[in-house]
Design a protein around this motif. Structure first.
Motif, PDB file in Angstrom:
ATOM      1  N   THR A  17     -70.051 -16.909  14.997  1.00  0.00           N
ATOM      2  CA  THR A  17     -71.292 -17.789  14.156  1.00  0.00           C
ATOM      3  C   THR A  17     -72.153 -17.063  13.589  1.00  0.00           C
ATOM      4  O   THR A  17     -72.456 -16.010  14.316  1.00  0.00           O
ATOM      5  N   GLU A  18     -72.744 -17.543  12.473  1.00  0.00           N
ATOM      6  CA  GLU A  18     -73.861 -16.872  11.732  1.00  0.00           C
ATOM      7  C   GLU A  18     -74.820 -16.265  12.649  1.00  0.00           C
ATOM      8  O   GLU A  18     -75.320 -15.355  12.549  1.00  0.00           O
ATOM      9  N   ALA A  19     -75.351 -17.117  13.394  1.00  0.00           N
ATOM     10  CA  ALA A  19     -76.580 -17.005  14.185  1.00  0.00           C
ATOM     11  C   ALA A  19     -76.625 -15.704  15.267  1.00  0.00           C
ATOM     12  O   ALA A  19     -77.528 -15.232  15.299  1.00  0.00           O
ATOM     13  N   LEU A  20     -75.223 -15.305  15.931  1.00  0.00           N
ATOM     14  CA  LEU A  20     -75.117 -14.458  16.645  1.00  0.00           C
ATOM     15  C   LEU A  20     -75.637 -13.100  15.935  1.00  0.00           C
ATOM     16  O   LEU A  20     -76.381 -12.182  16.754  1.00  0.00           O
TER      17      LEU A  20
ATOM     18  N   MET B 263     -82.683 -19.416  23.288  1.00  0.00           N
ATOM     19  CA  MET B 263     -81.304 -19.706  23.164  1.00  0.00           C
ATOM     20  C   MET B 263     -81.067 -20.106  21.879  1.00  0.00           C
ATOM     21  O   MET B 263     -80.789 -21.284  21.718  1.00  0.00           O
ATOM     22  N   ARG B 264     -80.852 -19.193  20.981  1.00  0.00           N
ATOM     23  CA  ARG B 264     -81.103 -19.593  19.511  1.00  0.00           C
ATOM     24  C   ARG B 264     -79.856 -19.001  18.593  1.00  0.00           C
ATOM     25  O   ARG B 264     -80.021 -18.764  17.564  1.00  0.00           O
ATOM     26  N   PHE B 265     -78.914 -18.272  19.352  1.00  0.00           N
ATOM     27  CA  PHE B 265     -78.148 -17.450  18.484  1.00  0.00           C
ATOM     28  C   PHE B 265     -76.519 -17.694  18.701  1.00  0.00           C
ATOM     29  O   PHE B 265     -75.692 -17.262  18.356  1.00  0.00           O
ATOM     30  N   TYR B 266     -76.476 -19.244  18.703  1.00  0.00           N
ATOM     31  CA  TYR B 266     -75.262 -19.774  18.351  1.00  0.00           C
ATOM     32  C   TYR B 266     -75.400 -21.264  18.161  1.00  0.00           C
ATOM     33  O   TYR B 266     -75.828 -22.372  18.717  1.00  0.00           O
ATOM     34  N   ASN B 267     -75.343 -21.653  16.686  1.00  0.00           N
ATOM     35  CA  ASN B 267     -75.568 -22.607  15.859  1.00  0.00           C
ATOM     36  C   ASN B 267     -76.784 -23.335  16.401  1.00  0.00           C
ATOM     37  O   ASN B 267     -76.730 -24.528  17.077  1.00  0.00           O
ATOM     38  N   PRO B 268     -77.960 -22.661  16.177  1.00  0.00           N
ATOM     39  CA  PRO B 268     -79.201 -23.401  16.896  1.00  0.00           C
ATOM     40  C   PRO B 268     -79.687 -24.591  16.581  1.00  0.00           C
ATOM     41  O   PRO B 268     -79.519 -25.026  15.264  1.00  0.00           O
ATOM     42  N   ILE B 269     -80.313 -25.361  17.680  1.00  0.00           N
ATOM     43  CA  ILE B 269     -80.616 -26.998  17.048  1.00  0.00           C
ATOM     44  C   ILE B 269     -82.113 -26.590  16.307  1.00  0.00           C
ATOM     45  O   ILE B 269     -82.455 -27.420  15.667  1.00  0.00           O
ATOM     46  N   VAL B 270     -82.853 -25.537  16.575  1.00  0.00           N
ATOM     47  CA  VAL B 270     -84.169 -25.203  15.781  1.00  0.00           C
ATOM     48  C   VAL B 270     -84.195 -23.765  15.728  1.00  0.00           C
ATOM     49  O   VAL B 270     -83.447 -22.772  16.140  1.00  0.00           O
TER      50      VAL B 270
ATOM     51  N   GLY C 114     -74.491 -27.541  24.463  1.00  0.00           N
ATOM     52  CA  GLY C 114     -74.834 -26.530  25.449  1.00  0.00           C
ATOM     53  C   GLY C 114     -75.108 -25.239  25.245  1.00  0.00           C
ATOM     54  O   GLY C 114     -76.136 -24.602  26.081  1.00  0.00           O
ATOM     55  N   HIS C 115     -74.679 -24.490  24.214  1.00  0.00           N
ATOM     56  CA  HIS C 115     -75.010 -23.373  23.973  1.00  0.00           C
ATOM     57  C   HIS C 115     -76.501 -23.078  23.720  1.00  0.00           C
ATOM     58  O   HIS C 115     -77.022 -21.843  23.672  1.00  0.00           O
ATOM     59  N   ASN C 116     -77.302 -24.090  23.436  1.00  0.00           N
ATOM     60  CA  ASN C 116     -78.793 -23.902  23.205  1.00  0.00           C
ATOM     61  C   ASN C 116     -79.534 -23.913  24.419  1.00  0.00           C
ATOM     62  O   ASN C 116     -80.771 -23.922  24.215  1.00  0.00           O
TER      63      ASN C 116
ATOM     64  N   ALA D 153     -67.758 -23.470  14.053  1.00  0.00           N
ATOM     65  CA  ALA D 153     -68.747 -23.532  12.928  1.00  0.00           C
ATOM     66  C   ALA D 153     -69.021 -22.254  12.508  1.00  0.00           C
ATOM     67  O   ALA D 153     -69.104 -21.386  12.813  1.00  0.00           O
ATOM     68  N   HIS D 154     -68.981 -22.236  10.909  1.00  0.00           N
ATOM     69  CA  HIS D 154     -69.394 -21.003  10.235  1.00  0.00           C
ATOM     70  C   HIS D 154     -70.629 -20.603  10.650  1.00  0.00           C
ATOM     71  O   HIS D 154     -70.885 -19.505  10.973  1.00  0.00           O
ATOM     72  N   GLY D 155     -71.487 -21.396  10.514  1.00  0.00           N
ATOM     73  CA  GLY D 155     -73.067 -21.420  11.022  1.00  0.00           C
ATOM     74  C   GLY D 155     -73.960 -21.833   9.840  1.00  0.00           C
ATOM     75  O   GLY D 155     -75.195 -21.720   9.739  1.00  0.00           O
ATOM     76  N   HIS D 156     -73.529 -22.019   8.587  1.00  0.00           N
ATOM     77  CA  HIS D 156     -74.334 -22.588   7.520  1.00  0.00           C
ATOM     78  C   HIS D 156     -74.417 -23.912   7.442  1.00  0.00           C
ATOM     79  O   HIS D 156     -74.970 -24.423   6.549  1.00  0.00           O
ATOM     80  N   GLU D 157     -73.542 -24.562   8.195  1.00  0.00           N
ATOM     81  CA  GLU D 157     -73.479 -26.154   8.427  1.00  0.00           C
ATOM     82  C   GLU D 157     -74.913 -26.479   8.653  1.00  0.00           C
ATOM     83  O   GLU D 157     -75.572 -25.855   9.389  1.00  0.00           O
ATOM     84  N   SER D 158     -75.076 -27.677   8.247  1.00  0.00           N
ATOM     85  CA  SER D 158     -76.355 -28.366   8.597  1.00  0.00           C
ATOM     86  C   SER D 158     -76.394 -28.778   9.957  1.00  0.00           C
ATOM     87  O   SER D 158     -75.249 -28.907  10.614  1.00  0.00           O
ATOM     88  N   MET D 159     -77.447 -29.050  10.704  1.00  0.00           N
ATOM     89  CA  MET D 159     -77.596 -29.861  11.994  1.00  0.00           C
ATOM     90  C   MET D 159     -76.920 -30.934  12.289  1.00  0.00           C
ATOM     91  O   MET D 159     -76.217 -31.374  13.325  1.00  0.00           O
TER      92      MET D 159
END
Length: 501
Positions: A109-112, A494-501, A224-226, A461-467
């Protein structure tokens, strides 16, 4: 000249300086030598190790299913104990370095890619699997793989809900909900968690369960990734019901798409909890040199007679080929191309995913996606390895769980569709590939029950989707996640997998 070419390549392609140095054979310059890593080493268990660029174990730990937009890793710590994880996180924080965990190396995902000069914590040494004396639950290490868990439990006469792809780490699917063969009977993977040992972003270790840190327990099961790195799960397991499962695999021409999906829509209305429909739309020139074919499988945790009766309507559609068989559940993944040697685990390609959850198949929308695949692969043959996967699991067990009881937001979906855009690494193809994937998903979204609100499975998720698309559109759900993030990870480590913030 080679040095100049590498420098220009970095400037044009936004490659990090660390990666350039490694490509030039100057790996030792890519690591922050001002940090005394021997100090961390002295804090770790004797079996743990630290690896730097250029060392064989570094490459083993950093190799991923998708290298494109992967973390930029400066050092690997191969941990063996919970305390090793704690010490590594604290040391990374002390020196201002980001950190990411690695188990299966399948996250994409993109945030990685935002993890620069990162410490990679390889948790595969934490792979204990131990069945409790009661036989109703097991301790499963956070670094175990799906294949390990499935095979070890089966050998003990047990089974449980896991992801399907063998090379994926067991934990990652659980953190995002976790679909699998047995979910119709028992619920999602996340629904099997009794408790977990979690290392927080500050290095503290906590237990989470319904009774202990229950708010964090809620967040861990779906988002949980977050929130931290799981070192150990206490997880529900079940007795094996059938030593072999039945399956039938049908090959259909693309011209049968409408009839096939209309029939599928009818079949899933009464789909037994033991049944999974698994479909690929892909190019196999040996079968059809001109158009994509439809590879359609039905698997059944039950006797052969029941399975054949359920799948009988599909035979009326005149498939090009039918293969029927029986296999123990652990042997299904390779049959469905999700084994260690299958397309789901193949490395060396760029793979982009664009998931969407659906209530039912809009036949016209899927036809548009099929035609888009057909036309694009003709025009851009580099994308010929792409495929469309349609997962229709039984959902009785999933929907029996209160939708507010976990952070997983998509319990009412009946179908998970994911375009996998696959190609050899090629920067000129990247924007074309992304546009292709978005178009495919766009066709389905416009034909869905809620065209304004995408529902995207976090683990794909690709990573560009909305929260909202990833974590749910309800205000209460998003607000609760944000508040928990502020409480448990105020510095957003912890922000490198579809982050919440």
């Amino acid at each position: 000249m080679e040095v100049l070419a590498a420098g220009v390549g970095w400037a044009l392609n936004n490659v990090s300086p660390q990666k350039v140095l490694r490509r030039l054979g100057l790996a030792y310059l890519a690591t922050n030598t001002s940090i005394p890593w021997e100090e961390l080493s002295s804090r770790l268990s004797p079996e743990a190790s630290i690896a730097f660029p250029g060392e064989p174990t570094f490459s083993i730990s950093t190799s991923r299913w998708r290298e494109w937009h992967s973390p930029d890793v400066s050092v690997v710590v191969r941990v063996q104990t919970e305390k090793d994880v704690q010490e590594t996180i604290r040391y990374a924080n002390q020196h201002g370095l980001p950190f990411v965990a690695r188990s299966g190396g399948h996250g994409a995902t993109e945030a990685l890619a935002d993890a620069k000069d990162a410490v990679l914590i390889d948790i595969r040494g934490l792979d204990k699997i131990q069945v409790h004396e009661s036989g109703r639950s097991a301790v499963i290490g956070g670094g175990a793989s799906v294949k390990q868990v499935v095979h070890d439990l089966w050998a003990a006469g047990k089974q449980t809900v896991t992801g399907i792809c063998e090379c994926v780490g067991f934990s990652a699917p659980v953190l995002g909900g976790g679909h699998g063969w047995l979910q119709g009977q028992y619920g999602l993977a996340a629904d099997q968690v009794l408790s977990a040992r979690l290392i927080l972003p500050n290095g503290d270790a906590v237990t989470v369960s319904e009774k202990t840190n229950s708010d964090l327990f809620w967040a861990l099961r779906g988002a949980g990734h977050n929130f931290g790195i799981v070192t150990e799960w206490d997880y529900r397991i079940y007795d094996i019901q059938n030593p072999t499962w039945s399956y039938e695999i049908f090959i259909f021409a693309g011209s049968k798409l409408e009839a096939l999906l209309e029939m599928t829509n009818e079949m899933i209305k009464t789909q037994p909890p033991e049944v999974t429909h698994w479909v690929y739309i892909l190019r196999i020139p040996e079968i059809d040199p001109d158009h994509p074919i439809i590879w359609y499988a039905v698997t059944y945790d039950g006797n052969v007679q029941q399975a054949r009766e359920y799948a009988k309507p599909l035979h009326a559609l005149a498939p090009m080929n039918v293969e029927a068989g029986e296999a123990p559940m652990p042997d299904l993944a390779p049959i469905f191309y999700m084994g260690i040697d299958g397309v789901g685990c193949a490395k060396g390609l760029t793979g982009l995913r664009f998931p969407i959850g659906l209530k039912t198949y809009n036949v016209q929308a899927v036809r548009k996606a099929y035609d888009e695949i057909d036309e694009t692969i003709r025009r851009v043959p580099e994308l010929a390895g792409s495929f469309f996967i349609l997962e229709s699991y039984a959902n009785q067990g999933v929907q029996a769980i209160d939708e507010k009881s976990t952070s997983f937001p998509h319990r009412s979906d009946e179908i998970l569709v994911t375009p996998y855009v696959m190609y050899l690494p090629n920067a000129t193809i990247d924007p074309i590939a992304r546009e292709f994937g978005e178009k495919l998903r766009g066709h389905l979204l416009r034909g869905s029950d809620d065209p304004e609100r995408l529902r995207a499975y976090v683990n794909y998720a690709h990573g560009h989707e909305s929260m909202g698309a990833i974590y749910g559109w309800e205000d209460w759900r998003l607000n609760r996640l944000r508040n928990l993030k502020a409480k448990w990870d105020p510095e957003n480590k912890m922000r490198f997998y579809n982050p919440i913030v």
